[in-house]
Write an enzyme that holds these catalytic residues in place. Sequence first.
Site: not given
Lengths: 367, 82
Positions: A119-120, A123, A129
Amino acid sequence: YVFTPGNPKWKRNDLTYRILNYTPKMRRADVDEAVRKALSVWSNVTPLTFQKVQDKEADIMISFAYRDHRDNSPFDGPNGQLAHAFQPGEGIGGDVHLDEEEAWTKGERGYNLFIVLAHELGHSLGLSHSNDPGALMYPTYSYTDPNEFLLPQDDIDGIQAIYGQSNAAVQPTGPITPEACDPNLTFDSITTLRGEMFFFKGRYMLRKHPGRTETELSFISLFWPRLPSGIQAAYENVETDEILIFKEDKYWVVRGYDVLPGYPKPIYRLGFPKTVKRVNAAYNDETTGKTYFFVADRYWRYDEKEKSMDRGYPRKIVSDFGNIGRVDAAFQKDGYVYFFHGTTQFQFDPRAKRIVRRMKSTSWFNC
Amino acid sequence: FPVAPEAEDEGKTLELVESYLQSFYDLQKDPHPHLRSGSENPLTAKLKEMQSFFGLQVTGKPDLDTLEVMKKPRCGVPDVER
């Protein structure tokens, strides 16, 4: 999917990463593997490559940090905020910080490092998101077995909109989050459970409480982390307050939130012949205590009290239930049996031994 | 004088809501909380924004479903541009 405001992106496809430090809660090799696997989630669907470097500045610096770690975003101790990352750019750009006070693991306990890292890194590559509850870039943590992890289509669309498609001959695709009122929605399996109905689809379940109008979408792993996705058959044994879950040639017994120890077991313990490789659907007739298992064009009947299959089975589905075709899913409610075949649902009256109504598969969701 | 449990809960709830919205929805700390302005309470507006993002019922109130989402472990990156 949502781009990070300003659409930051890396100007090169060949990026570098470095693991600055390690959490003492996991073996180093497991941390390395989690990082490698998390990076491959994104490199598998784009032209991006990631090369590990030591002892020098990398594009993506990965580290575990405590509370205030001098980036204006202090961590908050166990739970709450698990990690954060910075958008593409020089210096701190692209870096990933993980809260050292979290219970990092490589399994379903605590927080799975691979899932959070993947997930990170979204970014780090320029994604924000997503409000798709099934997306990897959805803000809240949810566990998925890393061995079963597939990057959802929402995230693939997002990252490819930034960096282009993968160089692979066949473009990878990912799971789509089911929507209750999608007319094309079909189900892997369905079961009742203490008055509620659970519709299983991939790694999701749509939960319908008779007293509420809305349908709740969540991950199977939220309730039962040890259960697989893609559940093929399920039924409730009201007598024992258990649900039985089937996938391929194995089955699990679940009571409340607990998967009973000693499971999964081979379905052959129930009396299936070795020629049966999977069960398509099942329902339990609460009044007779008999369970009906549907496999291809035949069905078996199992006596829950005797704990054995009844004689004279398998029989042809069509001969006793009519033209319902192959059964994807089935459950019994208020004396009727509901069979699902693709987007069609049949209401069967076991007393009259005939189909009394034909509906859409989504008829339970107040669409 | 001991605070009534309900009031204490309310305090904690408000604290959770404010902290969540400041961290992830760019709610500015209110320098003059005692002053009432005519426009919508910024906290309510941000709460609606958060409820809309998560597909919750947009009530502008910290109802149970909303608090349940706020208590979930999550990524520290804000959901909206700071």
